[in-house]
Design an enzyme around this catalytic site. Structure first.
Site, PDB file in Angstrom:
ATOM      1  N   ASP A  54       1.026  76.833  88.066  1.00  0.00           N
ATOM      2  CA  ASP A  54       1.054  76.640  89.515  1.00  0.00           C
ATOM      3  C   ASP A  54       2.130  75.628  89.901  1.00  0.00           C
ATOM      4  O   ASP A  54       2.829  75.775  90.897  1.00  0.00           O
ATOM      5  CB  ASP A  54      -0.327  76.152  89.982  1.00  0.00           C
ATOM      6  CG  ASP A  54      -0.494  76.171  91.490  1.00  0.00           C
ATOM      7  OD1 ASP A  54      -1.469  75.587  91.987  1.00  0.00           O
ATOM      8  OD2 ASP A  54       0.363  76.763  92.180  1.00  0.00           O
ATOM      9  N   CYS A 278       4.978  72.454  98.397  1.00  0.00           N
ATOM     10  CA  CYS A 278       4.244  73.387  99.246  1.00  0.00           C
ATOM     11  C   CYS A 278       5.217  74.421  99.779  1.00  0.00           C
ATOM     12  O   CYS A 278       6.169  74.064 100.473  1.00  0.00           O
ATOM     13  CB  CYS A 278       3.586  72.646 100.398  1.00  0.00           C
ATOM     14  SG  CYS A 278       2.698  73.753 101.506  1.00  0.00           S
TER      15      CYS A 278
END
Lengths: 337, 341
Positions: A54, A278
């Protein structure tokens, strides 16, 4: 209470009663609040390290395979028991994970450490098993729009795809972890109803996922929304099968993790050095840093099995490789003191 | 015994009993997860950016910029803004313009502008410049006190007593700070009893509020809880505030813990101004924006408009040519869609 009186030393009880049962002043009420605040934590927390997958997936720089392997090996030595190693997704969509097979085959697998990989569909699952993956993960969303924009199908359709993976995994005896993204907010829909999160989590759990990780994908959650969401999910899925995956985009991750622990959650996802920005807020942070989570947990007397200084070494290594600063405040402070 | 009568459960001896004998909780089948913490309905934010924040910034900020910052903050709904410090400019050059700042700001009627006054001289200068509230800084660490203000904790208390007595005569409220409440850069661990001792002295001398500061940001919810439990025995909870530093990223969970204990006053600095003087390049004060985001997300009122604080933060960061330390401000300025709740 009579039975209790026999078991407890009478003098101790009398002195306690004498001291404490005299008045209901606000000071006493606040003391009770302190007692409640102190009682709520698990003795142990399992950290699921998502940095190599991730984390790196959301980094712009393409990391050489050897560096990924070295990172995972260093993380294996730090005491972590679960490391998300790579993703069997098409390299066309996620170039960073194109070397999935080499990574799986190249890492030194430490006994006692589980190396999970992402498998978005049956083909990915088959490739993962062939490459030696002992455990896989599937990703659902609590938001319809997010599901459509991210994987081009509705939530129900995605769950049907996963059904195939679940069946194959059961046959092969491979455990499956489920993720639910957008559990508190969605970049497209805004607020997400806790009941929707509970519904998706329950489906994944009923399908056979041993653990469901609830992800605040854009980091908008606060202890307020986190609590409401967890209350709804805990009604449908046992708390021992739940994990939280908090993003720190709005600086709320550790506070959100704290309330999750107080609600009985004892599995926390995090990423070494806070790898992975993000994608919905350029330059903003994404995953919470494993170092900062471990610092908080150890400060609470909660065991994790993780050696913080070895973890920081791994973080330091990958940041040098990526030529970027760590997002971990603990790592920043520790090397500057 | 599974159904303990509610009257018994609410008796504090019962609470103490199950704290001392955890097996009892299980035996009485009371071992359920506690989800509902009672949070305060309203939290007062004490904005320390213009003083504590700027004091720890390397660049000297022009007086006009300081005044503009404070004026912008006055329009956000904040009710307390620490404006400046009447300390010798030899020690703190950033605060050399204290008189000009205090005289230059436009005071909003519902806002207090406390100033630091380390001694009687500073207090007198502050009053002459129009100060209506002051603050004194004690330390829970002897070594920190000696290195920071060149005297022991006891000696510093004598100095503060002079200030507080002079302030009483003029009916000027005094806020007390206790630094190193969760750890000291020189001594390491600080006993909660020492923090309580200093807090109690300041409170009994006449400080209306005691702000407990995690000066090096080393605290965690574990140490915050223990420290507050001890201090609360000696100082009423409604006279306590927390001043958390974010050097180790622990500020928000520490503040959350304090709120769960009943604390309802939180210090913070716009844009997270002010690095940590003990860890070069690391962050110091927690960002007001990030604190507000958390509180509002929990349904706690503050009276503060977060968007206006973000504007003030953006202004001062431009003036300082630096990035904000506030994650909320960073996310809001770059988000492709405003999904924040």
């Amino acid at each position: 209470m009579a039975t209790v009186m026999k078991l407890v030393h009478r003098n101790a009880l009398t002195s306690l009663m004498g001291q404490h049962c005299l008045s209901f002043s606000s000071a006493a009420a606040h003391r009770a609040a302190g007692v409640r605040a102190a009682q709520a934590f698990p003795g142990k927390v399992k950290i699921v390290e998502v940095g190599p997958r991730d984390g790196l997936q959301n980094e712009k720089t393409l990391v050489p395979t050897e560096a990924k392997i070295k990172l995972i090996n260093m993380l294996s030595e730090s005491g972590l028991s679960v490391i998300e190693a790579t993703s069997f997704v098409s390299p066309k969509w996620v170039p960073q994970m194109a070397d999935q097979v080499e990574v799986m085959k190249g890492i030194s697998r430490k006994p006692g450490v589980t190396y999970q990989v992402l498998t978005p569909n049956l083909q990915g699952f088959q490739a993962a098993v062939k490459a030696g993956a002992p455990e896989v993960a599937i990703f659902g969303a609590a938001s319809e729009l997010f599901s459509k924009k991210n994987i081009n199908c509705s939530v129900d359709e995605s769950l049907q795809r996963f059904d195939e993976v679940m069946k194959a995994a059961k046959e092969a005896g491979v455990p499956v972890r489920g993720y639910v993204s957008c559990v508190v907010g969605c970049p497209y829909e805004g607020k997400v109803a806790p009941e929707k999160v509970a519904h998706v989590a329950k489906r994944l759990y009923s399908m056979g996922c041993y653990e469901i990780s609830l992800g605040d994908t854009i980091g908008v959650g606060t202890p307020g929304s986190m609590t409401k969401m967890l209350e709804a999910v805990i009604k449908e899925v046992p708390v021992s099968a739940l994990a939280v995956h908090c993003h720190d985009t709005y600086g709320q991750a550790l506070a959100n993790i704290l309330v999750a622990l107080q609600m009985g959650i004892s599995v926390v996802d995090s990423s070494v050095a806070g790898l992975g920005g993000c994608p919905y807020a350029q330059g903003a942070s994404g995953n919470v840093s494993t170092e900062d989570v471990v610092y908080m947990l150890h400060g609470l007397g909660i065991q994790t099995g993780v050696d913080l200084s070895k973890l920081m070494d791994a973080g330091s290594f990958i940041c040098r490789t990526l030529n970027r600063k760590t997002s971990s405040k603990v790592a920043q402070a520790a090397c500057k003191l | 015994m599974g159904n303990v009568p509610t009257t018994v459960k609410h008796c504090l001896s019962y609470e103490q009993l199950i704290e001392d004998y955890p097996w009892l909780r299980r035996w009485l089948q009371e071992d359920k997860t506690i989800t509902g913490h009672a949070y305060p309905e309203f939290v007062k934010i004490v904005e320390v950016g213009p003083r504590d924040g700027l004091q720890n910034e390397k660049e000297i900020v022009p007086t006009g910029v300081k005044i503009q910052l404070i004026d912008m903050l006055s329009g956000t709904g904040l009710s307390v803004i620490e404006a400046t410090s009447f300390v010798s400019s030899k020690w703190v050059p950033q605060m050399a313009d204290h008189t000009d700042v205090l005289r230059g700001i436009q005071r909003a009627s519902n806002v207090q502008y406390p100033v630091l006054t380390p001694n009687l001289q500073g207090f007198q200068d502050a009053v002459a410049a129009g100060a209506t509230e002051v603050a004194v800084f004690g330390s829970a660490s002897e070594t920190f006190s000696k290195k920071n203000i060149n005297c022991s904790v006891d000696e510093s208390m004598l100095r503060f007593e002079e200030v507080i007595n002079a302030a009483k005569k003029r009916q000027i409220p005094v806020r007390g700070y206790v630094s190193c409440a969760l750890g000291c850069p020189h001594e390491g661990h600080i006993e909660p009893s020492k923090v309580a001792e200093v807090a109690k002295r300041l409170y009994e001398m006449g400080c209306y509020e005691i702000s407990l500061g995690d000066t090096i940001g080393i605290g965690t919810p574990g140490s915050m809880l223990k420290m507050l439990q001890r201090v609360m025995k000696d100082v009423p909870i409604n006279a306590l505030a927390v001043h958390c530093h974010d050097t180790y990223g622990q500020a928000l969970p520490n503040i959350l813990t304090a709120l769960q204990m009943g604390v309802s006053v939180v210090d913070s600095a716009v844009a997270g101004l002010g690095g940590c003087p003990y860890a070069q390049g690391s962050s110091g004060n927690v960002s007001t924006e990030d604190v507000l985001y958390m509180l509002h997300g929990m349904g706690i009122e503050t009276g503060v408009n977060i968007a206006k604080v973000i504007e003030a933060g953006s202004f001062i960061c431009s003036a300082l040519s630096r990035k904000t330390n506030s994650k909320v401000a960073q996310a809001r300025s770059t988000a492709c869609c405003d999904a924040s709740l």
